[in-house]
Design a protein around this motif. Structure first.
Motif, PDB file in Angstrom:
ATOM      1  N   SER A   1       3.734   8.223  12.181  1.00 38.56           N
ATOM      2  CA  SER A   1       3.048   7.697  10.999  1.00 38.56           C
ATOM      3  C   SER A   1       4.022   6.882  10.163  1.00 38.56           C
ATOM      4  O   SER A   1       5.230   6.993  10.290  1.00 38.56           O
ATOM      5  CB  SER A   1       2.445   8.839  10.177  1.00 38.56           C
ATOM      6  N   ASP A   2       3.462   6.062   9.294  1.00 39.19           N
ATOM      7  CA  ASP A   2       4.254   5.205   8.427  1.00 39.19           C
ATOM      8  C   ASP A   2       3.527   5.101   7.096  1.00 39.19           C
ATOM      9  O   ASP A   2       2.328   5.330   7.021  1.00 39.19           O
ATOM     10  CB  ASP A   2       4.388   3.828   9.076  1.00 39.19           C
ATOM     11  N   THR A   3       4.250   4.751   6.023  1.00 41.99           N
ATOM     12  CA  THR A   3       3.596   4.585   4.728  1.00 41.99           C
ATOM     13  C   THR A   3       3.510   3.112   4.365  1.00 41.99           C
ATOM     14  O   THR A   3       4.360   2.317   4.759  1.00 41.99           O
ATOM     15  CB  THR A   3       4.339   5.345   3.609  1.00 41.99           C
ATOM     16  N   LEU A   4       2.453   2.792   3.632  1.00 37.42           N
ATOM     17  CA  LEU A   4       2.280   1.444   3.106  1.00 37.42           C
ATOM     18  C   LEU A   4       1.352   1.494   1.921  1.00 37.42           C
ATOM     19  O   LEU A   4       0.677   2.488   1.682  1.00 37.42           O
ATOM     20  CB  LEU A   4       1.772   0.479   4.173  1.00 37.42           C
ATOM     21  N   LYS A   5       1.340   0.399   1.167  1.00 39.27           N
ATOM     22  CA  LYS A   5       0.399   0.279   0.058  1.00 39.27           C
ATOM     23  C   LYS A   5      -0.994   0.109   0.648  1.00 39.27           C
ATOM     24  O   LYS A   5      -1.171  -0.609   1.638  1.00 39.27           O
ATOM     25  CB  LYS A   5       0.739  -0.928  -0.819  1.00 39.27           C
ATOM     26  N   LEU A   6      -1.985   0.731   0.051  1.00 43.65           N
ATOM     27  CA  LEU A   6      -3.352   0.636   0.548  1.00 43.65           C
ATOM     28  C   LEU A   6      -3.826  -0.812   0.567  1.00 43.65           C
ATOM     29  O   LEU A   6      -4.614  -1.211   1.415  1.00 43.65           O
ATOM     30  CB  LEU A   6      -4.278   1.513  -0.295  1.00 43.65           C
ATOM     31  N   SER A   7      -3.309  -1.631  -0.321  1.00 43.53           N
ATOM     32  CA  SER A   7      -3.690  -3.048  -0.370  1.00 43.53           C
ATOM     33  C   SER A   7      -3.239  -3.810   0.874  1.00 43.53           C
ATOM     34  O   SER A   7      -3.781  -4.870   1.181  1.00 43.53           O
ATOM     35  CB  SER A   7      -3.092  -3.708  -1.609  1.00 43.53           C
ATOM     36  N   GLU A   8      -2.251  -3.295   1.605  1.00 44.91           N
ATOM     37  CA  GLU A   8      -1.742  -3.955   2.809  1.00 44.91           C
ATOM     38  C   GLU A   8      -2.464  -3.520   4.077  1.00 44.91           C
ATOM     39  O   GLU A   8      -2.239  -4.093   5.141  1.00 44.91           O
ATOM     40  CB  GLU A   8      -0.242  -3.650   2.961  1.00 44.91           C
ATOM     41  N   ALA A   9      -3.312  -2.519   3.973  1.00 44.39           N
ATOM     42  CA  ALA A   9      -4.013  -1.976   5.144  1.00 44.39           C
ATOM     43  C   ALA A   9      -5.087  -2.945   5.627  1.00 44.39           C
ATOM     44  O   ALA A   9      -5.595  -3.775   4.868  1.00 44.39           O
ATOM     45  CB  ALA A   9      -4.642  -0.629   4.794  1.00 44.39           C
ATOM     46  N   ARG A  10      -5.415  -2.829   6.879  1.00 44.44           N
ATOM     47  CA  ARG A  10      -6.449  -3.656   7.497  1.00 44.44           C
ATOM     48  C   ARG A  10      -7.655  -2.790   7.856  1.00 44.44           C
ATOM     49  O   ARG A  10      -7.563  -1.568   7.955  1.00 44.44           O
ATOM     50  CB  ARG A  10      -5.913  -4.309   8.773  1.00 44.44           C
ATOM     51  N   LYS A  11      -8.770  -3.439   8.091  1.00 43.27           N
ATOM     52  CA  LYS A  11     -10.007  -2.748   8.444  1.00 43.27           C
ATOM     53  C   LYS A  11      -9.753  -1.786   9.600  1.00 43.27           C
ATOM     54  O   LYS A  11      -9.093  -2.122  10.573  1.00 43.27           O
ATOM     55  CB  LYS A  11     -11.078  -3.772   8.839  1.00 43.27           C
ATOM     56  N   GLY A  12     -10.266  -0.571   9.441  1.00 49.77           N
ATOM     57  CA  GLY A  12     -10.103   0.462  10.459  1.00 49.77           C
ATOM     58  C   GLY A  12      -8.916   1.380  10.234  1.00 49.77           C
ATOM     59  O   GLY A  12      -8.810   2.419  10.876  1.00 49.77           O
ATOM     60  N   ALA A  13      -8.019   1.008   9.313  1.00 46.94           N
ATOM     61  CA  ALA A  13      -6.843   1.844   9.040  1.00 46.94           C
ATOM     62  C   ALA A  13      -7.281   3.177   8.442  1.00 46.94           C
ATOM     63  O   ALA A  13      -8.194   3.229   7.623  1.00 46.94           O
ATOM     64  CB  ALA A  13      -5.891   1.128   8.097  1.00 46.94           C
ATOM     65  N   ARG A  14      -6.615   4.235   8.856  1.00 46.86           N
ATOM     66  CA  ARG A  14      -6.890   5.585   8.343  1.00 46.86           C
ATOM     67  C   ARG A  14      -5.587   6.235   7.942  1.00 46.86           C
ATOM     68  O   ARG A  14      -4.546   5.962   8.538  1.00 46.86           O
ATOM     69  CB  ARG A  14      -7.536   6.449   9.428  1.00 46.86           C
TER      70      ARG A  14
END
Length: 89
Positions: A2-15
């Motif tokens: 797993s990795d961390t990122l800002k939710l704003s950087e996530a793409r469709k389907g990311a969980r």
């Protein structure tokens, strides 16, 4: 894995799972109000999130599943939420 990122950087389907809400190192009135609002909407540490949909223009707004409810946010609001993303095996 797993990795961390800002939710704003996530793409469709990311969980993933929320690991931090807000910006703990610098607080102004607007930032504190946004954090309070996000917490009231259910964006709390440990909540499971999934990005369901992205808008057509600038990928705004985004539709999210937070535990068992659905919420729409602008990407600049989602930038204050850090998520540990589940990487598909």
């Amino acid at each position: 894995m797993s990795d961390t990122l800002k939710l704003s950087e996530a793409r469709k389907g990311a969980r993933g799972v929320i690991v931090r809400v807000g910006c703990h190192h610098r607080e102004d009135e607007h930032t504190a109000e946004l954090e309070r609002r996000l917490l009231e909407l259910g964006f709390v540490e440990g909540a499971r999130v999934e990005l369901l949909h992205e808008g057509l223009f600038g990928r705004n707004p985004i539709a999210l599943k937070v535990d068992d409810m659905r919420v729409a946010l602008r990407r600049h609001e989602a930038a204050s939420i850090t998520v540990r993303v589940e990487v598909a095996a």
